[in-house]
Design an enzyme around this catalytic site. Sequence first.
Site, PDB file in Angstrom:
ATOM      1  N   LYS A  29     -16.341 -24.303 -18.557  1.00 44.86           N
ATOM      2  CA  LYS A  29     -16.455 -25.799 -18.978  1.00 44.86           C
ATOM      3  C   LYS A  29     -16.987 -26.570 -18.040  1.00 44.86           C
ATOM      4  CE  LYS A  29     -13.137 -25.512 -22.049  1.00 44.86           C
ATOM      5  NZ  LYS A  29     -13.552 -25.940 -23.598  1.00 44.86           N
ATOM      6  N   LYS A  49     -12.528 -24.483 -36.162  1.00 48.36           N
ATOM      7  CA  LYS A  49     -11.245 -24.720 -35.741  1.00 48.36           C
ATOM      8  C   LYS A  49     -10.136 -24.931 -37.077  1.00 48.36           C
ATOM      9  CE  LYS A  49     -11.391 -25.595 -30.838  1.00 48.36           C
ATOM     10  NZ  LYS A  49     -12.501 -25.257 -30.580  1.00 48.36           N
TER      11      LYS A  49
END
Length: 368
Positions: free
Chosen positions: A165, A265
């Site tokens: 991240k 997703k």
Amino acid sequence: MQIETIKAYHVVQPFVDGPYRMSKGRVADAFDAVIVSITSDSGLTGWGEMAPLGNFYSPAFAAGVRAGVVEIAPHLIGHDPRGLASIGRLMDTVFKGHPYIKSALDMACWDLAARAADVPLVTLLGGQESKTAELYKVVTHGSVDAMAALAKRIVKDGFHRLQVKVGGNVHDDIERVTAVAASVPKGTVIFCDANAGWTPYQARQFADATRAIDYTFEQPCTTIDECMSVRRSLDKPMVLDESVASLDDMLDIHRKGVADGLTLKISRLGGVSKTRQIRDLAVDLGFMITVEDTGGAEIDTAAMAHLSLSTPEERRLHAIAFHEWVTVRTASNMPPVTGSRMGIPDGPGLGIDVVPDLLGAPFFEVGR
């Protein structure tokens, strides 16, 4: 076959490893899931699940799912759950937009249709392309030392794919990724995921300073055009995630040549139906594909596994095992994980066996 009863459950799923941290102070402690069951007049039941990652990640929120399911579900009673395209059109007709609300209902219909056919869901999605899919692990946002230590621990546990991240202070993130790359063996696959946290200026700063590191750049900026401006000067592969919210988005990304891969997703796209549609066309257009979701436990992970393993292996990037992220159980016969790879459960439909007693009382029920 007709839909006889629909129930909806609210299940909070705390994370095993504590808070999940992204850049800019974005943090979540749990998946706030809605689980639905759809039972037909034949006595079969299908299951679906949706959980947003906090209110900061996608234009979706848990309270909205709970309210929206109550609005949509009564319209599905009496319809054939195997008529998946018809069910999808009906939901879009009676409830405009908000695809994430429809995701669990669509998933439950797919599960029910596959159970009625007595085949695993992967068969209806195009057939199983391989026995297992390679998993990745997330190195969440934190201090340089903490991220490097977490990366080393993940690799020690046998995983070879990391999503690191970034998306915070550029110079700090350069230091973080440099430390992570130095802490893991050469050949470890690294994705640097900014979660749309940077301007093009910042993304180019990061890319220029990290040219010597082998990684894939994931969703550096918010919009497709912003990511395109970074892509023009980038000498690394790019994957888009948050920018893929519809078929039109995928086609726009293809026309402009913005990305080499897509992360699809399920809930963002509106369910298994639209994910499968976009996945199949994206594969034909040459994209690399990851199928996952914004969150959930065994039900949602099983759907991700079936979609992943029906994606051609040469076009599949990796997968993620969300049911291992959370402290609560909702089903038995969960998606099997061996080492760094995940398969699908044995059995028809999603293959899992949901245990209703683990879900508590439904917050909504409708039938005829």
